[in-house]
Design a protein around this motif. Structure first.
Motif, PDB file in Angstrom:
ATOM      1  N   ILE A 181      35.977  17.632  56.099  1.00 38.39           N
ATOM      2  CA  ILE A 181      36.816  18.060  57.213  1.00 38.39           C
ATOM      3  C   ILE A 181      37.071  19.556  57.063  1.00 38.39           C
ATOM      4  O   ILE A 181      37.103  20.093  55.960  1.00 38.39           O
ATOM      5  CB  ILE A 181      38.156  17.284  57.289  1.00 38.39           C
ATOM      6  CG1 ILE A 181      38.970  17.448  56.008  1.00 38.39           C
ATOM      7  CG2 ILE A 181      37.902  15.825  57.592  1.00 38.39           C
ATOM      8  CD1 ILE A 181      40.331  16.756  56.073  1.00 38.39           C
ATOM      9  N   ARG A 182      37.210  20.213  58.186  1.00 37.66           N
ATOM     10  CA  ARG A 182      37.544  21.634  58.188  1.00 37.66           C
ATOM     11  C   ARG A 182      38.946  21.796  58.747  1.00 37.66           C
ATOM     12  O   ARG A 182      39.264  21.285  59.828  1.00 37.66           O
ATOM     13  CB  ARG A 182      36.565  22.456  59.015  1.00 37.66           C
ATOM     14  CG  ARG A 182      36.853  23.962  58.930  1.00 37.66           C
ATOM     15  CD  ARG A 182      35.810  24.787  59.647  1.00 37.66           C
ATOM     16  NE  ARG A 182      36.018  26.211  59.391  1.00 37.66           N
ATOM     17  CZ  ARG A 182      36.837  27.002  60.102  1.00 37.66           C
ATOM     18  NH1 ARG A 182      37.515  26.497  61.124  1.00 37.66           N
ATOM     19  NH2 ARG A 182      36.974  28.270  59.789  1.00 37.66           N
ATOM     20  N   VAL A 183      39.779  22.508  57.998  1.00 39.13           N
ATOM     21  CA  VAL A 183      41.152  22.780  58.403  1.00 39.13           C
ATOM     22  C   VAL A 183      41.227  24.266  58.744  1.00 39.13           C
ATOM     23  O   VAL A 183      41.068  25.126  57.871  1.00 39.13           O
ATOM     24  CB  VAL A 183      42.153  22.436  57.283  1.00 39.13           C
ATOM     25  CG1 VAL A 183      43.586  22.538  57.805  1.00 39.13           C
ATOM     26  CG2 VAL A 183      41.889  21.044  56.741  1.00 39.13           C
ATOM     27  N   GLY A 184      41.471  24.569  60.005  1.00 37.55           N
ATOM     28  CA  GLY A 184      41.326  25.938  60.475  1.00 37.55           C
ATOM     29  C   GLY A 184      42.418  26.901  60.091  1.00 37.55           C
ATOM     30  O   GLY A 184      42.219  28.122  60.134  1.00 37.55           O
ATOM     31  N   THR A 185      43.592  26.401  59.702  1.00 42.30           N
ATOM     32  CA  THR A 185      44.731  27.298  59.470  1.00 42.30           C
ATOM     33  C   THR A 185      44.859  27.774  58.030  1.00 42.30           C
ATOM     34  O   THR A 185      45.741  28.573  57.725  1.00 42.30           O
ATOM     35  CB  THR A 185      46.046  26.608  59.877  1.00 42.30           C
ATOM     36  OG1 THR A 185      46.140  25.341  59.216  1.00 42.30           O
ATOM     37  CG2 THR A 185      46.116  26.405  61.382  1.00 42.30           C
ATOM     38  N   THR A 186      44.009  27.291  57.140  1.00 37.28           N
ATOM     39  CA  THR A 186      44.069  27.743  55.749  1.00 37.28           C
ATOM     40  C   THR A 186      43.590  29.191  55.653  1.00 37.28           C
ATOM     41  O   THR A 186      42.686  29.607  56.373  1.00 37.28           O
ATOM     42  CB  THR A 186      43.198  26.851  54.859  1.00 37.28           C
ATOM     43  OG1 THR A 186      43.623  25.502  55.004  1.00 37.28           O
ATOM     44  CG2 THR A 186      43.319  27.248  53.397  1.00 37.28           C
ATOM     45  N   GLY A 187      44.190  29.955  54.750  1.00 38.20           N
ATOM     46  CA  GLY A 187      43.794  31.343  54.576  1.00 38.20           C
ATOM     47  C   GLY A 187      43.993  31.803  53.148  1.00 38.20           C
ATOM     48  O   GLY A 187      44.244  31.001  52.244  1.00 38.20           O
ATOM     49  N   VAL A 188      43.893  33.095  52.951  1.00 37.24           N
ATOM     50  CA  VAL A 188      44.114  33.708  51.639  1.00 37.24           C
ATOM     51  C   VAL A 188      44.910  34.993  51.830  1.00 37.24           C
ATOM     52  O   VAL A 188      44.863  35.625  52.893  1.00 37.24           O
ATOM     53  CB  VAL A 188      42.781  34.029  50.928  1.00 37.24           C
ATOM     54  CG1 VAL A 188      42.070  32.757  50.506  1.00 37.24           C
ATOM     55  CG2 VAL A 188      41.872  34.888  51.799  1.00 37.24           C
ATOM     56  N   CYS A 189      45.646  35.359  50.787  1.00 38.39           N
ATOM     57  CA  CYS A 189      46.379  36.620  50.827  1.00 38.39           C
ATOM     58  C   CYS A 189      46.708  37.050  49.400  1.00 38.39           C
ATOM     59  O   CYS A 189      46.448  36.322  48.440  1.00 38.39           O
ATOM     60  CB  CYS A 189      47.649  36.512  51.667  1.00 38.39           C
ATOM     61  SG  CYS A 189      49.022  35.653  50.873  1.00 38.39           S
ATOM     62  N   ASP A 190      47.303  38.215  49.295  1.00 37.21           N
ATOM     63  CA  ASP A 190      47.738  38.757  48.008  1.00 37.21           C
ATOM     64  C   ASP A 190      49.228  38.455  47.865  1.00 37.21           C
ATOM     65  O   ASP A 190      50.078  39.205  48.339  1.00 37.21           O
ATOM     66  CB  ASP A 190      47.480  40.266  47.978  1.00 37.21           C
ATOM     67  CG  ASP A 190      47.823  40.905  46.644  1.00 37.21           C
ATOM     68  OD1 ASP A 190      48.498  40.254  45.831  1.00 37.21           O
ATOM     69  OD2 ASP A 190      47.417  42.064  46.436  1.00 37.21           O
ATOM     70  N   PHE A 191      49.548  37.328  47.196  1.00 38.41           N
ATOM     71  CA  PHE A 191      50.952  36.923  47.086  1.00 38.41           C
ATOM     72  C   PHE A 191      51.749  37.884  46.205  1.00 38.41           C
ATOM     73  O   PHE A 191      52.954  38.029  46.388  1.00 38.41           O
ATOM     74  CB  PHE A 191      51.059  35.495  46.548  1.00 38.41           C
ATOM     75  CG  PHE A 191      50.751  34.436  47.564  1.00 38.41           C
ATOM     76  CD1 PHE A 191      51.450  34.365  48.760  1.00 38.41           C
ATOM     77  CD2 PHE A 191      49.755  33.489  47.326  1.00 38.41           C
ATOM     78  CE1 PHE A 191      51.165  33.381  49.704  1.00 38.41           C
ATOM     79  CE2 PHE A 191      49.464  32.504  48.243  1.00 38.41           C
ATOM     80  CZ  PHE A 191      50.164  32.449  49.443  1.00 38.41           C
ATOM     81  N   GLY A 192      51.095  38.523  45.243  1.00 38.43           N
ATOM     82  CA  GLY A 192      51.797  39.530  44.458  1.00 38.43           C
ATOM     83  C   GLY A 192      52.284  40.666  45.337  1.00 38.43           C
ATOM     84  O   GLY A 192      53.412  41.165  45.181  1.00 38.43           O
ATOM     85  N   ALA A 193      51.441  41.088  46.287  1.00 37.25           N
ATOM     86  CA  ALA A 193      51.843  42.150  47.218  1.00 37.25           C
ATOM     87  C   ALA A 193      52.939  41.670  48.157  1.00 37.25           C
ATOM     88  O   ALA A 193      53.832  42.454  48.541  1.00 37.25           O
ATOM     89  CB  ALA A 193      50.631  42.625  48.017  1.00 37.25           C
ATOM     90  N   VAL A 194      52.907  40.382  48.534  1.00 32.49           N
ATOM     91  CA  VAL A 194      53.987  39.836  49.366  1.00 32.49           C
ATOM     92  C   VAL A 194      55.314  39.904  48.617  1.00 32.49           C
ATOM     93  O   VAL A 194      56.338  40.337  49.163  1.00 32.49           O
ATOM     94  CB  VAL A 194      53.672  38.379  49.779  1.00 32.49           C
ATOM     95  CG1 VAL A 194      54.880  37.745  50.473  1.00 32.49           C
ATOM     96  CG2 VAL A 194      52.454  38.334  50.702  1.00 32.49           C
ATOM     97  N   ALA A 195      55.307  39.474  47.345  1.00 30.40           N
ATOM     98  CA  ALA A 195      56.539  39.528  46.549  1.00 30.40           C
ATOM     99  C   ALA A 195      57.028  40.960  46.401  1.00 30.40           C
ATOM    100  O   ALA A 195      58.244  41.232  46.488  1.00 30.40           O
ATOM    101  CB  ALA A 195      56.286  38.900  45.175  1.00 30.40           C
ATOM    102  N   ALA A 196      56.107  41.892  46.182  1.00 36.71           N
ATOM    103  CA  ALA A 196      56.499  43.299  46.064  1.00 36.71           C
ATOM    104  C   ALA A 196      57.119  43.804  47.361  1.00 36.71           C
ATOM    105  O   ALA A 196      58.071  44.608  47.339  1.00 36.71           O
ATOM    106  CB  ALA A 196      55.290  44.148  45.682  1.00 36.71           C
TER     107      ALA A 196
END
Length: 418
Positions: free
Chosen positions: A144-159
């Motif tokens: 199955i393909r789930v279209g809303t999954t993604g990636v990001c830099d969570f360390g930069a989000v916390a900063a």
């Protein structure tokens, strides 16, 4: 009761990971003028779970409908993408494949389809030829393909949370480990390792790997023990083998997703993690052993219940940890072309898993309250994805607790709260 001037802050947050910083950020947005201080024992934010995960913005498809994990992950994924876009943080919405490689996995895959649709997620069912359209080198019976999954830099989000907090007048003290907590009728006083004392109306415990210990310092019985599990990763030397995110069908009997393939925001591909017992709360490899922390784990009755129930699964995970050949074999179920030479060791992470006395692995976010305290006692994955709604909920509870001292926030905007 103490006068306002005797408090060093209104809300004191212990823990400078993404959940603690999101909570502090939410307080400054919900009730501007509230004095917030964050204590972080490391010399920067996001040094443990936040900065050592796979960077995936989870869709929420795995989590039980109506659970906090499901509600906050679905909402948090969309909010996280918006936050990253607003603040120029590296991210991408890639979608992901969940791939069944054995016929026995097909009923579980179908259940995930139904669950995804319950959550309102864009889920597409794929056969082998359609899998190849997305991932030419991945093999499976169905996916199955789930279209809303993604990636990001969570360390930069916390900063960014930290920067926003500081810009709103909040205080972050790095290198400030909480060593003693004194709860009084007027609030709490926390002593740090350097001997400083911080007095606050309310304490918020977002200490992650140490949250149960901090709860006990405050005089509260958390009812759980944090049992640390290390997740070990490799980096793929041939990242062109994988276009996006590829996951196996998870085993519902265990709270870990299994070895998967993650193309990060920087184009690198991480493979893993497995899940093995860590011999210290910050035990990022087998050589890190802290006898006191290990004893804390081994004397908890729930630890032995886990061992009895899941010893076969656990033995397989340990084998893959100690044998690169075995780890490679697990990856080849999804990606047949991969070889041992393709896998380069990458930094490990440790998951703070709350375990009940009877051995039950807490499978949802867990937030508990006591006089002048709010404790976040279970916030593993997908907590980074869900950090904005989790932060608002913890902030709401903290502000209500602070109001119990007779104080009112300078300006409450209830629309910001969950």
């Amino acid at each position: 009761m103490m006068m306002h001037a005797a408090y060093d802050c209104d809300v004191l947050v212990i823990g400078g990971g993404i959940v603690g910083l999101s909570t502090a950020y939410a307080i400054t947005r919900t009730a501007p003028g509230t004095r917030v201080t964050v204590l972080e024992k490391e010399w920067g934010p996001a040094r443990h779970q936040t900065g050592r995960n796979s960077g995936v913005i989870h869709s929420g498809i795995y989590y039980r409908p109506s659970s906090l994990k499901a509600r906050y992950a679905v909402r948090g994924a969309a909010e996280m993408v918006d936050f990253c876009a607003e603040h120029g943080i590296a991210h991408a919405v890639t979608g992901k494949l969940i791939v069944a490689t054995e016929r026995s996995e097909l009923p579980r895959l179908h259940s995930l389809v139904q669950r995804g649709r319950q959550h309102g997620l864009p889920v597409r069912e794929l056969g082998p030829a359609q899998i190849a359209e997305y991932e030419p080198r991945v093999r499976g019976l169905a996916a199955i393909r789930v279209g809303t999954t993604g990636v990001c830099d969570f360390g930069a989000v916390a900063a960014r949370f930290a920067a926003e907090l500081s810009g709103a007048g909040g205080v972050i003290r790095y290198g400030a480990e909480a060593t003693a907590i004194d709860r009084r009728p007027w609030g709490v006083a926390v002593r740090t390792a350097d001997g400083a004392v911080v007095r606050a109306r309310v304490l918020v415990n977002c200490a992650g790997l140490h949250c149960d210990r901090v709860a006990r310092l405050a005089g509260d019985d958390p009812g759980v023990r944090i049992v640390p599990f290390r997740g070990e990763y490799y980096e793929l030397a041939r990242p062109e083998l994988v276009r996006g995110l590829v996951y196996p069908v998870p085993d519902p009997a265990f709270p870990f997703l299994g070895v998967h393939l993650t193309r990060g925001h920087d184009g690198s591909v991480h493979v893993g993690p497995n899940a093995v017992p860590a011999l210290a709360r910050e035990g990022y490899d087998w050589s890190v052993v802290r006898p006191g922390e290990l004893a804390d784990t081994l004397t908890w009755p729930g630890t032995w219940q886990i061992a009895r129930r899941h010893w076969r699964y656990g033995a397989g995970e340990v084998h893959r940890s100690l044998s690169k050949r075995a780890f490679t074999a697990a990856v080849r179920r999804l990606l047949p072309e991969v070889t041992e030479a393709d896998l380069r060791p990458a930094p490990a992470g440790v998951r703070a898993q709350a375990v009940l006395r009877d051995g039950t692995l807490v499978d949802d976010f867990l937030i508990r309250e006591a006089p002048h305290t709010v404790h976040v006692l279970n916030a593993p994955s997908p907590a980074a994805t869900a950090s904005l709604p989790i932060g608002r909920e913890v902030a709401r509870r903290a502000l209500l607790r602070a109001g119990g001292t007779g104080w009112k926030p300078p300006a409450v905007e209830s629309g910001h709260c969950v």
